[in-house]
Design an enzyme around this catalytic site. Sequence first.
Site, PDB file in Angstrom:
ATOM      1  N   THR A 101      -8.212   0.628 -10.002  1.00  0.00           N
ATOM      2  CA  THR A 101      -8.180  -0.587  -9.484  1.00  0.00           C
ATOM      3  C   THR A 101      -8.295  -1.814 -10.639  1.00  0.00           C
ATOM      4  OG1 THR A 101      -8.627   0.289  -7.467  1.00  0.00           O
ATOM      5  CG2 THR A 101      -8.280  -2.119  -7.672  1.00  0.00           C
ATOM      6  N   ASP A 152      -7.754   8.118   0.004  1.00  0.00           N
ATOM      7  CA  ASP A 152      -8.610   7.205   0.614  1.00  0.00           C
ATOM      8  C   ASP A 152      -8.398   7.185   2.112  1.00  0.00           C
ATOM      9  OD1 ASP A 152      -9.339   5.473  -1.599  1.00  0.00           O
ATOM     10  OD2 ASP A 152      -8.358   3.883  -1.408  1.00  0.00           O
ATOM     11  N   GLY A 191     -13.211  -1.715  -7.656  1.00  0.00           N
ATOM     12  CA  GLY A 191     -14.310  -0.837  -7.758  1.00  0.00           C
ATOM     13  C   GLY A 191     -14.443  -0.165  -6.297  1.00  0.00           C
ATOM     14  N   GLY A 192     -13.759   0.258  -5.703  1.00  0.00           N
ATOM     15  CA  GLY A 192     -13.594   0.959  -4.428  1.00  0.00           C
ATOM     16  C   GLY A 192     -14.357   0.137  -3.356  1.00  0.00           C
ATOM     17  N   SER A 217     -10.151  -0.919   0.477  1.00  0.00           N
ATOM     18  CA  SER A 217     -11.320  -1.878   0.425  1.00  0.00           C
ATOM     19  C   SER A 217     -10.849  -3.169  -0.535  1.00  0.00           C
ATOM     20  CB  SER A 217     -12.527  -1.306  -0.446  1.00  0.00           C
ATOM     21  OG  SER A 217     -12.921  -0.176   0.187  1.00  0.00           O
ATOM     22  N   ARG A 245       0.897  -1.232   0.027  1.00  0.00           N
ATOM     23  CA  ARG A 245      -0.133  -0.018   0.092  1.00  0.00           C
ATOM     24  C   ARG A 245       1.009   1.521  -0.037  1.00  0.00           C
ATOM     25  NH1 ARG A 245      -5.099   1.119  -1.241  1.00  0.00           N
ATOM     26  NH2 ARG A 245      -6.313   2.549   0.147  1.00  0.00           N
TER      27      ARG A 245
HETATM   28  N1  GLU Z   1      -8.342   2.878  -3.808  1.00  0.00           N
HETATM   29  C1  GLU Z   1      -9.297   1.970  -3.341  1.00  0.00           C
HETATM   30  C2  GLU Z   1      -8.925   1.013  -2.318  1.00  0.00           C
HETATM   31  O1  GLU Z   1      -8.002   0.779  -2.102  1.00  0.00           O
HETATM   32  C3  GLU Z   1      -9.687   1.190  -4.692  1.00  0.00           C
HETATM   33  C4  GLU Z   1     -10.169   2.119  -5.658  1.00  0.00           C
HETATM   34  C5  GLU Z   1     -11.197   1.530  -6.646  1.00  0.00           C
HETATM   35  O2  GLU Z   1     -11.192   0.402  -6.833  1.00  0.00           O
HETATM   36  O3  GLU Z   1     -11.887   2.093  -7.606  1.00  0.00           O
HETATM   37  O4  GLU Z   1     -10.077   0.487  -1.582  1.00  0.00           O
END
Ligand code: GLU
Length: 577
Positions: free
Chosen positions: A397, A437, A483-484, A462, A108
Amino acid sequence: MSHRTIAPMALSLLLAACATVSPVVEAPTDPTAPAAAAAPQTGMVSTADLRASEAGMAILEQGGSATDAAIAVMLALTVVEPQSSGIGGGGFFVHGTLTGEVTTLDGRETAPAGAGPDWFLDGNGEPIGFMDAVMSGLSVGVPGNLALAWQAHERYGKLEWAALFAPAIALARDGFVVSERFGDYLERAKNRAARTPAGQALFYNAAGEPLPVGTLVKNPELADTLERLAAEGPDWLYQGPAGAELAEHVAADTPREGAMVAGDLREYEAKWRNPVCGQYRVYRICGMGPPSSGATTVFAILKQLEQFDLAALGAESPTAWHLFAESQRLAYADREVYLGDSDFVDVPVAGLVNSSYLTERGRLISPDATIAEPQAGTPPGADLALADGPEWPESGTSHFAVVDDEGDAVSWTSTVEGPFGSGLVFGGFYLNNELTDFTMVPEVDGVPVANRVEGSKRPRSSMSPTLVYGPEGNLRIAIGAAGGATIPVQTAKALIGVLDWGLTAQEAIALPGLFSPGNTIVLEPDSSLLAMQDDLEALGHTVIVRGMPFKANAVEFVDGRWLGAADPRSEGAALGN
Ligand code: GLU
């Protein structure tokens, strides 16, 4: 018989690129079966882009391990899917052997050491606009994917480090075709992709228009960067002048004290973390713990539902989807309160996946009613002196899953956060906006937020790279999604589809999406779930219909064969032989 899964959206890309498509070849057989019965196998690769899957297969065909192939995929995606992931971002790597030894590596991004809780606050102590933060150096974390790749390769690599770069270098040097999906991102996310002259020069013409779908794009600067990294390893970026330049580039766009410095890159390391595992019915589910909320959230959604006979209800039952929504609401309530970087805050991971705790919490779920206002629970070991607020999904992602000829598997989710990250370009690649985030507000009602900004801290994620082992202890599935905040839900939904409803991973990923992190259920437009809207509302749910950024990839072991799965909503493609 051959196996290749290509999502419908990928067909036009495939036709455009068919000169490079590998021959369709035999799917691998059960590696645990007697040798006489098994044709030699190479493995299976599922990614968000056919060209990245080809890169992974090329490495497997040279005798590379799943880790080698996954690194080649991560690098290839940097070139062909720059809107989603790459060496300018970070990720989480979950490795499993055929018989269940699981390790996880955290790559990360980190905040600069000089950042603090007021990082995203203005002079009045109010949070600045989200997109203002994204489109600045404030959002850029120290990239982690290259350090992750290096450390994973040290432990699990078979081929030389430099060999893993060849497919990505070829794609960057010789060019790749703008696909429909990429073309769409260039249009929709133009303000980010083209916010600097370097980004504009990569993918836009002199008039500022995106290069049309079908254009062959070359990225020689990225090819040069990759060649340096292949020859000198990640130290070229983390320890040398290139890193100092990267930090200066970010700092020049950072409107406050504490901006990234060369030392932030020098100090960066990917971290081996304990995998987070739990038992759901007869399956062992393992995934990525903090700073990701992935494993604890996926597992809570599943475990809280264990008391219900989902198999008997089936995928057509509104009650099943209601239960799924309720379990999400409970899981996300805990996630909001407890999850952050466990190097900085006390995250009660064991408590959050504790079987009795989740069974008890599951008793809050009723087939006939909705929970009025789901609250976080008190898992064993929890300190409630933390608070957090909701978050909405963003679209970046890429997840990829690889299995090799020994049955070792990698499940890796890689990201630059939002489309094209911060929009800053360095060395031909986009730099992430992962620091958005973090929760911008450092405290709520005087209570510190678990996911507040702190120097050298990693923002909560996530991302949910997951491995599932079957009752005999053998690997059943490697899966994850992009997808966040929807990622744990996509993953849990696909696992219910496979493990409870007996679907293939491909079918389970294709199931419609329902996202219920709070007091509103979001249904996927044009999906069969819309027919259940009245039933869900009658149970007390508030329901809206809205597009969500779904994209999942998996490999699974079925009847002695490895099969791949790629989301039909994407250009994903699985290749295997
Ligand atoms: N940055 C997000 C995360 O680490 C993922 C972003 C995304 O999948 O759109 O959870």
